[in-house]
Design a protein around this motif. Structure first.
Motif, PDB file in Angstrom:
ATOM      1  N   SER A 175       0.671  -1.416  -0.300  1.00 47.74           N
ATOM      2  CA  SER A 175      -0.055   0.256  -0.344  1.00 47.74           C
ATOM      3  C   SER A 175       1.081   1.467   0.116  1.00 47.74           C
ATOM      4  N   SER A 176       0.053   2.124  -0.982  1.00 49.65           N
ATOM      5  CA  SER A 176       1.556   3.101  -0.438  1.00 49.65           C
ATOM      6  C   SER A 176       1.093   4.415   0.239  1.00 49.65           C
ATOM      7  N   THR A 177       0.543   4.161   1.656  1.00 50.16           N
ATOM      8  CA  THR A 177       0.173   4.508   3.303  1.00 50.16           C
ATOM      9  C   THR A 177       1.349   3.755   4.154  1.00 50.16           C
ATOM     10  N   GLY A 178       1.126   1.958   3.371  1.00 47.67           N
ATOM     11  CA  GLY A 178       3.005   1.515   3.904  1.00 47.67           C
ATOM     12  C   GLY A 178       1.375   0.412   4.279  1.00 47.67           C
ATOM     13  N   GLY A 179       2.385  -0.898   4.385  1.00 49.84           N
ATOM     14  CA  GLY A 179       1.449  -2.212   5.061  1.00 49.84           C
ATOM     15  C   GLY A 179       1.371  -2.802   3.655  1.00 49.84           C
ATOM     16  N   SER A 180       0.291  -3.105   3.919  1.00 47.15           N
ATOM     17  CA  SER A 180      -0.285  -4.231   2.237  1.00 47.15           C
ATOM     18  C   SER A 180      -1.732  -3.683   1.923  1.00 47.15           C
ATOM     19  N   ARG A 181      -2.693  -3.894   1.210  1.00 47.26           N
ATOM     20  CA  ARG A 181      -3.973  -4.382   1.024  1.00 47.26           C
ATOM     21  C   ARG A 181      -4.265  -5.377  -0.017  1.00 47.26           C
ATOM     22  N   PHE A 182      -5.338  -5.809   0.091  1.00 48.69           N
ATOM     23  CA  PHE A 182      -5.387  -6.726  -1.206  1.00 48.69           C
ATOM     24  C   PHE A 182      -6.330  -6.004  -2.621  1.00 48.69           C
ATOM     25  N   GLY A 183      -5.852  -6.360  -3.801  1.00 46.75           N
ATOM     26  CA  GLY A 183      -6.346  -5.789  -4.986  1.00 46.75           C
ATOM     27  C   GLY A 183      -6.801  -6.809  -5.639  1.00 46.75           C
ATOM     28  N   PHE A 184      -7.422  -6.473  -7.658  1.00 47.57           N
ATOM     29  CA  PHE A 184      -7.614  -7.021  -8.220  1.00 47.57           C
ATOM     30  C   PHE A 184      -6.690  -7.647  -8.898  1.00 47.57           C
ATOM     31  N   VAL A 185      -5.765  -8.422  -9.844  1.00 48.43           N
ATOM     32  CA  VAL A 185      -4.950  -8.145 -10.492  1.00 48.43           C
ATOM     33  C   VAL A 185      -4.665  -9.386 -11.745  1.00 48.43           C
ATOM     34  N   ARG A 186      -4.513  -9.049 -12.782  1.00 47.73           N
ATOM     35  CA  ARG A 186      -4.641  -9.915 -14.217  1.00 47.73           C
ATOM     36  C   ARG A 186      -4.035 -11.128 -14.342  1.00 47.73           C
ATOM     37  N   ARG A 187      -4.218 -11.749 -14.062  1.00 48.11           N
ATOM     38  CA  ARG A 187      -3.274 -12.724 -14.557  1.00 48.11           C
ATOM     39  C   ARG A 187      -2.703 -12.731 -15.519  1.00 48.11           C
ATOM     40  N   VAL A 188      -3.717 -12.256 -16.859  1.00 49.46           N
ATOM     41  CA  VAL A 188      -2.780 -12.860 -18.134  1.00 49.46           C
ATOM     42  C   VAL A 188      -3.099 -10.997 -19.012  1.00 49.46           C
ATOM     43  N   SER A 189      -2.362 -10.217 -19.184  1.00 51.64           N
ATOM     44  CA  SER A 189      -1.799  -9.302 -19.644  1.00 51.64           C
ATOM     45  C   SER A 189      -3.770  -9.082 -21.131  1.00 51.64           C
ATOM     46  N   VAL A 190      -3.950  -8.211 -21.251  1.00 53.10           N
ATOM     47  CA  VAL A 190      -5.051  -7.587 -22.423  1.00 53.10           C
ATOM     48  C   VAL A 190      -4.669  -6.266 -22.763  1.00 53.10           C
ATOM     49  N   PRO A 191      -5.165  -5.969 -24.099  1.00 50.30           N
ATOM     50  CA  PRO A 191      -4.896  -4.256 -24.692  1.00 50.30           C
ATOM     51  C   PRO A 191      -6.099  -3.858 -23.445  1.00 50.30           C
ATOM     52  N   LYS A 192      -5.462  -2.079 -23.850  1.00 50.16           N
ATOM     53  CA  LYS A 192      -6.149  -1.226 -22.736  1.00 50.16           C
ATOM     54  C   LYS A 192      -6.776  -1.130 -23.697  1.00 50.16           C
ATOM     55  N   GLU A 193      -8.099  -1.125 -24.578  1.00 46.73           N
ATOM     56  CA  GLU A 193      -9.017  -1.236 -25.062  1.00 46.73           C
ATOM     57  C   GLU A 193     -10.056  -1.992 -24.975  1.00 46.73           C
ATOM     58  N   ASN A 194      -9.455  -3.190 -23.896  1.00 48.33           N
ATOM     59  CA  ASN A 194     -10.547  -4.437 -24.240  1.00 48.33           C
ATOM     60  C   ASN A 194     -10.517  -4.536 -22.217  1.00 48.33           C
ATOM     61  N   ARG A 195     -10.223  -3.477 -21.900  1.00 48.83           N
ATOM     62  CA  ARG A 195      -9.539  -3.368 -20.110  1.00 48.83           C
ATOM     63  C   ARG A 195     -10.892  -3.087 -19.512  1.00 48.83           C
ATOM     64  N   LYS A 196     -12.370  -2.454 -19.759  1.00 50.23           N
ATOM     65  CA  LYS A 196     -13.271  -2.400 -19.733  1.00 50.23           C
ATOM     66  C   LYS A 196     -14.267  -3.804 -18.819  1.00 50.23           C
ATOM     67  N   GLY A 197     -14.658  -3.288 -17.993  1.00 51.75           N
ATOM     68  CA  GLY A 197     -15.466  -5.335 -17.575  1.00 51.75           C
ATOM     69  C   GLY A 197     -14.688  -6.670 -16.948  1.00 51.75           C
ATOM     70  N   LEU A 198     -15.665  -7.117 -16.611  1.00 52.83           N
ATOM     71  CA  LEU A 198     -14.321  -8.397 -16.469  1.00 52.83           C
ATOM     72  C   LEU A 198     -14.468 -10.013 -17.546  1.00 52.83           C
ATOM     73  N   SER A 199     -15.517  -9.783 -18.074  1.00 53.94           N
ATOM     74  CA  SER A 199     -15.815 -10.920 -18.752  1.00 53.94           C
ATOM     75  C   SER A 199     -15.096 -11.088 -19.329  1.00 53.94           C
ATOM     76  N   LEU A 200     -13.432 -11.200 -19.732  1.00 50.90           N
ATOM     77  CA  LEU A 200     -13.071 -10.792 -20.965  1.00 50.90           C
ATOM     78  C   LEU A 200     -12.055 -12.269 -21.592  1.00 50.90           C
ATOM     79  N   PRO A 201     -12.105 -12.542 -23.155  1.00 53.87           N
ATOM     80  CA  PRO A 201     -11.824 -13.250 -23.506  1.00 53.87           C
ATOM     81  C   PRO A 201      -9.963 -13.118 -23.525  1.00 53.87           C
ATOM     82  N   VAL A 202     -10.266 -14.809 -22.940  1.00 57.34           N
ATOM     83  CA  VAL A 202      -8.678 -15.071 -22.642  1.00 57.34           C
ATOM     84  C   VAL A 202      -7.885 -15.748 -23.428  1.00 57.34           C
ATOM     85  N   SER A 203      -7.156 -15.463 -24.426  1.00 58.76           N
ATOM     86  CA  SER A 203      -5.740 -16.122 -25.000  1.00 58.76           C
ATOM     87  C   SER A 203      -5.769 -17.404 -23.995  1.00 58.76           C
TER      88      SER A 203
END
Length: 466
Positions: free
Chosen positions: A258-286
């Motif tokens: 975390s920017s304030t020190g310590g840690s926090r949980f967050g969403f991380v994409r395991r497979v990268s996707v193009p910037k224009e397809n990063r809206k939403g969650l149901s993404l086609p995965v190669s």
């Protein structure tokens, strides 16, 4: 000799097989009891809603969806109950200089995405416009896939409005046209009727049923359901720096600084996707990109840079995780935990084969982890019976499929049937008195007294089978 061939099977010599039976803690028992109570309440509320005079029937798949979700929920809860003890035992194995492989079948990605989608809806309702990227949204903790299963069922299948009127089947137009005015008029009337139904739109939800649904959703939030087992395992075993994940999922929840020190949980994409397809969650995965990532993770595990590997059904074929000679971790014996069994016996054996390959320096240690829940024991018995049957079909030996005798998990045996008969006989008396669990003599005399008192209840035959 012409027409003959030899089918080779790798010997299981040197491999060790253990079973870890884990008792549930009082806290886990409390969560399980609260969950079962809530599922029963959901069923009661559904029946009450469908019994209203202004409801016009039951959806065709209502109860099949209910029991399916219930089964997936309890299975997920059983997997979550194993995480703490598996992590505890795995850390001991790591301290002794071994490498750990944990086998799952599912990743819970769809439930995670459903939870994240609900979080986005809450942000939108709170006036957060434009919606931030999910990677920038701090999460209070790991998300619960079990909670997502129950919440998803209630939100999607709890009846809040009457069923929409069904459209009538429209008869096809003959190639040569209608032969009579009756056929023509019937076709036109059917089309007009269906068009009127479409114009009406969906039935209006009833406010009182919407209130009941919200009450049920709040009840789910009040149960401290455990987090997703895959994310929880990664977090407890050192994070992605120490754990090689070989699955087919495209996103995960991780602990980040975390920017304030310590840690926090967050969403991380395991497979990268193009910037224009990063809206939403149901993404086609190669699949190719996911496979490449799994190969990179596999190499880090084989080189010894990561000492823990977690594999799912997507990585149960084509990946070798054994103690291969000339690899960086060849001196580390593999300890393979199976915490989720598949329905298909061949899939279970396929996953076991990831850590048992020809030319290995040392054979693995397999640990099948099962809780004391009767439902999971029954499930493990069915899989064990299929695995033993597969070995009998392919090698003529019941132990050939997995290298060990899995009869300890098989409750569908003459002993299991005998115990079931005794249970029914004991339950038939009034008041029911359970037989002793510590003395066979007491049990036999008890059953014998039942037979003397009611000869019709005891079938003739082998006394051991009564």
């Amino acid at each position: 000799q012409a027409g003959c061939f030899v089918a080779r099977t790798l010997s299981w010599k040197g491999a060790e097989f253990e079973s870890l039976r884990l008792p549930l803690s009082p806290h886990q028992v409390q969560i399980y009891d609260q969950s079962v109570t809530l599922w029963n309440l959901v069923k009661t509320e559904i029946k009450s809603a469908l019994a209203r005079p202004d409801m016009n029937g039951t959806p065709k798949t209502m109860w099949s969806q209910y029991w399916s979700a219930y089964q997936r929920f309890t299975k997920e809860l059983a997997i979550c109950a194993k995480v703490q003890e598996v992590v505890k035992d795995a850390k001991k194995q790591l301290e002794s200089g071994r490498s750990v492989v944990i086998g799952l079948q599912t990743t819970g990605e769809s439930s995670t995405q459903a939870s994240l989608g609900e979080l986005q809806s809450k942000l939108l309702a709170a006036g957060r416009k434009p919606l931030p990227e999910m990677e920038d949204v701090p999460l209070p903790g790991l998300l619960s896939t079990a909670a997502a299963i129950m919440t998803g069922f209630i939100r999607k299948h709890y009846p809040v409005a009457p069923l929409p009127q069904e459209l009538l089947p429209v008869p096809s137009v003959p190639r040569d046209g209608f032969s009579t005015d009756l056929e023509r008029n019937t076709h036109r009337a059917t089309v007009d009727y269906n068009e009127q139904i479409r114009r009406r739109g969906p039935p209006t939800p009833m406010p009182e049923l919407l209130a009941v649904r919200e009450r049920l959703l709040r009840a789910v939030e009040n149960i401290p359901l455990p987090p997703a087992p895959l994310d929880d395992l990664i977090d407890r075993l050192g994070g992605v720096e120490d754990v090689a994940e070989m699955t087919g999922r495209s996103c995960r929840i991780l602990r980040r600084p975390s920017s304030t020190g310590g840690s926090r949980f967050g969403f991380v994409r395991r497979v990268s996707v193009p910037k224009e397809n990063r809206k939403g969650l149901s993404l086609p995965v190669s699949e190719e990109e996911a496979d490449r990532l799994n190969i990179v993770e596999k190499k880090k595990f084989m080189d010894g840079r990561k000492r823990v590997a977690i594999i799912s059904d997507a990585a149960s074929t084509g990946i070798s995780l054994h103690a291969a000679p000339n690899s960086g971790a060849s001196d580390r014996r593999r300890v393979h935990y199976t915490i989720e069994l598949p329905w298909a016996a061949d899939k279970a054996i396929q996953q076991l084969g990831r850590t048992h390959r020809s030319g290995q320096v040392s054979a693995p240690v397999y640990k099948m982890v099962v809780t004391e829940l009767g439902g999971e024991r029954r499930f493990a018995a069915a899989v064990a019976k299929r695995m033993a049957g597969l070995g009998a079909l392919t090698k003529g030996d019941r132990r050939a499929a997995s290298g060990s005798d899995l009869s300890e998990f098989d409750i569908d045996s003459r002993f299991g049937r005998r115990a079931l008969r005794r249970f029914y006989d004991c339950a038939a008396v009034d008041p029911p008195v359970p037989p002793s669990k510590t003395s066979h003599d007491i049990v036999d005399s008890y059953i014998g007294s039942l037979g003397a008192a009611n000869p019709h209840s005891m079938k003739a035959g082998n006394p051991d089978d009564r």
